[in-house]
Design a protein around this motif. Structure first.
Motif, short mmCIF file in Angstrom:
data_model
loop_
_atom_site.label_atom_id
_atom_site.label_comp_id
_atom_site.label_asym_id
_atom_site.label_seq_id
_atom_site.Cartn_x
_atom_site.Cartn_y
_atom_site.Cartn_z
N MET A 1 64.17 25.96 35.97
CA MET A 1 64.79 25.11 35.00
C MET A 1 66.17 25.65 34.70
SD MET A 1 63.66 24.26 31.09
CE MET A 1 62.84 22.73 31.45
N GLY A 2 67.14 24.77 34.62
CA GLY A 2 68.49 25.15 34.25
C GLY A 2 68.77 24.70 32.83
N ILE A 3 69.30 25.60 32.03
CA ILE A 3 69.60 25.29 30.64
C ILE A 3 71.09 25.49 30.41
CG2 ILE A 3 69.15 25.86 28.23
CD1 ILE A 3 66.39 26.85 29.11
N ILE A 4 71.77 24.42 30.03
CA ILE A 4 73.20 24.49 29.73
C ILE A 4 73.34 24.46 28.22
CG2 ILE A 4 75.43 23.35 30.01
CD1 ILE A 4 74.33 22.14 32.62
N GLY A 5 73.86 25.55 27.67
CA GLY A 5 73.97 25.72 26.23
C GLY A 5 72.87 26.65 25.75
N MET A 6 73.18 27.93 25.64
CA MET A 6 72.16 28.92 25.31
C MET A 6 72.25 29.38 23.86
SD MET A 6 70.36 29.13 28.00
CE MET A 6 69.33 30.41 27.37
N GLY A 7 72.37 28.42 22.96
CA GLY A 7 72.32 28.71 21.53
C GLY A 7 70.88 28.87 21.09
N ARG A 8 70.65 28.62 19.80
CA ARG A 8 69.32 28.79 19.24
C ARG A 8 68.29 27.89 19.92
NH1 ARG A 8 66.89 25.91 15.32
NH2 ARG A 8 68.83 24.84 14.83
N ILE A 9 68.61 26.62 20.11
CA ILE A 9 67.66 25.68 20.72
C ILE A 9 67.50 25.96 22.21
CG2 ILE A 9 67.21 23.25 21.23
CD1 ILE A 9 68.65 22.61 18.57
N GLY A 10 68.60 26.23 22.91
CA GLY A 10 68.51 26.54 24.34
C GLY A 10 67.65 27.76 24.61
N CYS A 11 67.79 28.79 23.77
CA CYS A 11 66.96 29.99 23.94
C CYS A 11 65.50 29.71 23.64
CB CYS A 11 67.49 31.11 23.05
SG CYS A 11 69.02 31.84 23.66
N ALA A 12 65.23 28.84 22.67
CA ALA A 12 63.84 28.48 22.36
C ALA A 12 63.21 27.73 23.53
CB ALA A 12 63.79 27.63 21.09
N VAL A 13 63.97 26.83 24.15
CA VAL A 13 63.47 26.11 25.32
C VAL A 13 63.22 27.10 26.47
CG1 VAL A 13 64.07 24.39 27.07
CG2 VAL A 13 64.53 23.93 24.67
N ALA A 14 64.13 28.04 26.66
CA ALA A 14 63.99 29.04 27.73
C ALA A 14 62.72 29.87 27.54
CB ALA A 14 65.22 29.95 27.76
N THR A 15 62.44 30.25 26.32
CA THR A 15 61.23 31.02 26.04
C THR A 15 59.98 30.25 26.44
OG1 THR A 15 62.32 32.10 24.17
CG2 THR A 15 59.92 32.18 24.21
N ARG A 16 59.95 28.99 26.11
CA ARG A 16 58.77 28.17 26.44
C ARG A 16 58.67 27.89 27.94
NH1 ARG A 16 60.30 27.74 21.46
NH2 ARG A 16 58.91 27.09 19.78
N ALA A 17 59.81 27.66 28.58
CA ALA A 17 59.79 27.43 30.03
C ALA A 17 59.32 28.67 30.77
CB ALA A 17 61.18 27.01 30.51
N ALA A 18 59.78 29.83 30.34
CA ALA A 18 59.35 31.08 30.97
C ALA A 18 57.85 31.31 30.76
CB ALA A 18 60.15 32.26 30.42
N ALA A 19 57.34 30.94 29.60
CA ALA A 19 55.91 31.08 29.32
C ALA A 19 55.07 30.18 30.22
CB ALA A 19 55.62 30.76 27.85
N LEU A 20 55.66 29.08 30.68
CA LEU A 20 54.97 28.19 31.61
C LEU A 20 55.13 28.62 33.06
CD1 LEU A 20 55.90 24.76 29.97
CD2 LEU A 20 53.67 25.89 29.97
#
Length: 65
Positions: A1-20
């Motif tokens: 998954m690619g995430i553009i914009g690694m602020g608070r919400i982007g980091c939260a999405v990254a955490t969940r994607a990594a958990a999956l």
């Protein structure tokens, strides 16, 4: 998954994607702290490698990067 914009919400999405079990590629125009589950890359590489891309960017009138 690619995430553009690694602020608070982007980091939260990254955490969940990594958990999956996803490999997480991140891009942000500002420098952010490293996280063990996010591989920060340039935008060109993120667009070429990611199967899914999410955008988490503020709405501004500025066109600067």
């Amino acid at each position: 998954m690619g995430i553009i914009g690694m602020g608070r919400i982007g980091c939260a999405v990254a955490t969940r994607a990594a958990a999956l079990g996803m490999i997480v590629l991140g891009y942000d125009s500002r420098t952010i702290g490293a996280a063990p589950y996010i591989m920060m890359v340039e935008l060109d590489e993120l667009l070429a490698r990611a199967d899914f891309i999410t955008l988490h960017l503020p709405l501004t009138t500025s066109l600067s990067t």
